[in-house]
Design an enzyme around this catalytic site. Structure first.
Site, PDB file in Angstrom:
ATOM      1  N   TYR A  46      -1.807  -4.308   2.220  1.00 50.00           N
ATOM      2  CA  TYR A  46      -2.069  -5.732   1.977  1.00 50.00           C
ATOM      3  C   TYR A  46      -3.463  -5.980   2.551  1.00 50.00           C
ATOM      4  O   TYR A  46      -3.666  -5.876   3.758  1.00 50.00           O
ATOM      5  CB  TYR A  46      -1.017  -6.561   2.708  1.00 50.00           C
ATOM      6  CG  TYR A  46      -1.137  -8.058   2.506  1.00 50.00           C
ATOM      7  CD1 TYR A  46      -0.185  -8.748   1.766  1.00 50.00           C
ATOM      8  CD2 TYR A  46      -2.178  -8.788   3.083  1.00 50.00           C
ATOM      9  CE1 TYR A  46      -0.279 -10.141   1.596  1.00 50.00           C
ATOM     10  CE2 TYR A  46      -2.276 -10.161   2.913  1.00 50.00           C
ATOM     11  CZ  TYR A  46      -1.326 -10.827   2.165  1.00 50.00           C
ATOM     12  OH  TYR A  46      -1.428 -12.193   1.997  1.00 50.00           O
ATOM     13  N   THR A  47      -4.437  -6.276   1.690  1.00 46.66           N
ATOM     14  CA  THR A  47      -5.837  -6.336   2.135  1.00 46.66           C
ATOM     15  C   THR A  47      -6.469  -7.728   2.061  1.00 46.66           C
ATOM     16  O   THR A  47      -7.656  -7.869   2.354  1.00 46.66           O
ATOM     17  CB  THR A  47      -6.702  -5.364   1.309  1.00 46.66           C
ATOM     18  OG1 THR A  47      -6.564  -5.694  -0.079  1.00 46.66           O
ATOM     19  CG2 THR A  47      -6.282  -3.924   1.541  1.00 46.66           C
TER      20      THR A  47
ATOM     21  N   TYR B  55      -4.441   4.848   6.493  1.00 45.71           N
ATOM     22  CA  TYR B  55      -5.744   4.222   6.722  1.00 45.71           C
ATOM     23  C   TYR B  55      -5.577   2.903   7.461  1.00 45.71           C
ATOM     24  O   TYR B  55      -4.717   2.091   7.125  1.00 45.71           O
ATOM     25  CB  TYR B  55      -6.469   4.007   5.390  1.00 45.71           C
ATOM     26  CG  TYR B  55      -6.717   5.328   4.696  1.00 45.71           C
ATOM     27  CD1 TYR B  55      -7.869   6.061   4.959  1.00 45.71           C
ATOM     28  CD2 TYR B  55      -5.748   5.877   3.864  1.00 45.71           C
ATOM     29  CE1 TYR B  55      -8.062   7.311   4.378  1.00 45.71           C
ATOM     30  CE2 TYR B  55      -5.930   7.124   3.279  1.00 45.71           C
ATOM     31  CZ  TYR B  55      -7.089   7.836   3.546  1.00 45.71           C
ATOM     32  OH  TYR B  55      -7.257   9.080   2.979  1.00 45.71           O
TER      33      TYR B  55
ATOM     34  N   TYR C 165      -4.157  -9.924   9.759  1.00 47.07           N
ATOM     35  CA  TYR C 165      -4.376  -8.642   9.084  1.00 47.07           C
ATOM     36  C   TYR C 165      -4.545  -7.515  10.116  1.00 47.07           C
ATOM     37  O   TYR C 165      -3.882  -6.475  10.027  1.00 47.07           O
ATOM     38  CB  TYR C 165      -5.612  -8.739   8.179  1.00 47.07           C
ATOM     39  CG  TYR C 165      -6.063  -7.409   7.621  1.00 47.07           C
ATOM     40  CD1 TYR C 165      -5.353  -6.785   6.595  1.00 47.07           C
ATOM     41  CD2 TYR C 165      -7.197  -6.769   8.120  1.00 47.07           C
ATOM     42  CE1 TYR C 165      -5.767  -5.556   6.085  1.00 47.07           C
ATOM     43  CE2 TYR C 165      -7.612  -5.551   7.614  1.00 47.07           C
ATOM     44  CZ  TYR C 165      -6.893  -4.947   6.599  1.00 47.07           C
ATOM     45  OH  TYR C 165      -7.296  -3.733   6.115  1.00 47.07           O
TER      46      TYR C 165
ATOM     47  N   GLY D  41      -5.955   1.214  -6.345  1.00 43.48           N
ATOM     48  CA  GLY D  41      -6.819   0.546  -5.376  1.00 43.48           C
ATOM     49  C   GLY D  41      -8.150   1.268  -5.232  1.00 43.48           C
ATOM     50  O   GLY D  41      -8.347   2.358  -5.784  1.00 43.48           O
ATOM     51  N   GLN D  42      -9.055   0.675  -4.468  1.00 48.73           N
ATOM     52  CA  GLN D  42     -10.396   1.258  -4.299  1.00 48.73           C
ATOM     53  C   GLN D  42     -10.342   2.684  -3.766  1.00 48.73           C
ATOM     54  O   GLN D  42     -10.931   3.594  -4.326  1.00 48.73           O
ATOM     55  CB  GLN D  42     -11.214   0.430  -3.302  1.00 48.73           C
ATOM     56  CG  GLN D  42     -11.584  -0.952  -3.750  1.00 48.73           C
ATOM     57  CD  GLN D  42     -12.471  -1.614  -2.721  1.00 48.73           C
ATOM     58  OE1 GLN D  42     -13.677  -1.440  -2.743  1.00 48.73           O
ATOM     59  NE2 GLN D  42     -11.901  -2.355  -1.800  1.00 48.73           N
TER      60      GLN D  42
ATOM     61  N   THR E 123      -8.084   0.024  10.229  1.00 52.72           N
ATOM     62  CA  THR E 123      -9.235  -0.864  10.103  1.00 52.72           C
ATOM     63  C   THR E 123      -9.948  -1.132  11.435  1.00 52.72           C
ATOM     64  O   THR E 123      -9.339  -1.037  12.504  1.00 52.72           O
ATOM     65  CB  THR E 123      -8.754  -2.216   9.524  1.00 52.72           C
ATOM     66  OG1 THR E 123      -9.823  -3.163   9.508  1.00 52.72           O
ATOM     67  CG2 THR E 123      -7.624  -2.810  10.362  1.00 52.72           C
TER      68      THR E 123
END
Length: 295
Positions: free
Chosen positions: A66-67, A104, A130, A16-17, A106
């Protein structure tokens, strides 16, 4: 013990990023054992337990998530399992091992109605699935009692994966004009910034005892400094791009670009706690975009 010298670090979501950048930034801080989704899938809670028990890490770093924000509205169970339940399982396993967990979250845990920048103990009120799933993950980690650092970040971009910067560059090469939302404000945050600041905090934890972790455990806001709108972000991207013909970026309100998931109008988050406890100052978002694009 969480602060022990020779650490085994279990890293999730290495493709992932943020995971990709962490795999590099964490070098030198311990023996990094990195997993991609094929080897450690957050939707498989039994697999999570099995992998953690096999690796027996002293530190778990979990950027995997899950993004797909809009897809989550119609796929709530999958989002909740990966973002809500899986972090709880990682936390339980960390607690059992006496390990620490870095996770992490958000800006979407907030409703975006505050005037200024959000601080860590502001009331949460997620407006989409989300955000609710990510908040559930935060709460599960806190409830486990494990040593933990939860870093809330925002508007993540980088040179890989799906993100706003890469989408703008692709669309900008195809179109003469792009319409971009101008009334949502936040801090575009480079995945490399997240990884570098995480590694700096973890370097500070080396050799420290449980008291350090007891003091440090909690939620932190980790974003680039400064703020802009999606429209401002797009303009900055094109100003730095080498596209032969740059598109006109038209400012529109969020109401003109309806999406399945509601986004907060204000996503600004204060980095003061990160500065106070760890002495870390995130770079200005413009500087980070320039560095990323120079790559």
């Amino acid at each position: 013990m969480s602060g022990a010298g020779d650490r085994t670090i279990l890293l999730t979501g290495v493709n992932g990023q943020v995971g990709f950048e962490l795999a590099r930034s964490l070098q030198g801080l311990g023996n990094v054992i990195a997993f991609d989704r094929s080897k450690l899938d957050l939707s498989d809670l039994d697999q999570i337990r099995r992998v953690v028990r096999e690796v027996r890490p002293s530190l778990i770093v979990n950027p995997a998530a899950y993004t797909a924000v809009d897809k989550a509205e119609s796929d709530a169970d999958a989002a909740m399992r990966a973002n809500g339940e899986a972090p709880g399982v990682l936390a339980e396993e960390a607690k059992r091992l006496g390990a620490a967990l870095v996770h992490y979250s958000t800006d979407y845990v907030f409703d975006g109605t505050k005037e200024g920048a959000y601080v860590e103990d502001d009331a949460v009120n997620p407006q989409n699935v989300y955000g609710k799933s990510k908040l559930a993950g935060e709460q599960a980690i806190a409830a486990s009692g494990c040593d933990h650092l939860i870093f809330r970040t925002s508007w993540v971009y980088g040179t890989r994966g799906k993100n706003f910067l890469l989408t703008m560059l692709r669309l900008g090469a195809e179109r003469d004009e792009l319409s971009v939302v101008a009334d949502q404000i936040g801090a575009p945050t480079w995945a490399n910034t997240i990884a570098a600041l995480t590694a700096n905090v973890l370097a500070q934890s080396r050799g420290k005892d449980r008291e350090w972790w007891k003091r440090a455990s909690g939620v932190y806001h980790l974003t680039a400094s400064g703020s802009t709108s999606w429209h401002g972000f797009a303009e900055a991207i094109f100003a730095l791009s080498d596209l032969p013909k740059k598109p006109h970026v038209k400012a529109i309100p969020a109401s003109a670009y309806p999406t399945p998931a509601t986004r907060p109008a204000n996503s600004r988050m204060s980095g003061q706690k990160l500065r106070d406890l760890f002495g870390l100052e995130a770079p200005d978002w413009r500087d980070a975009v320039a560095l990323c694009m120079a790559r």
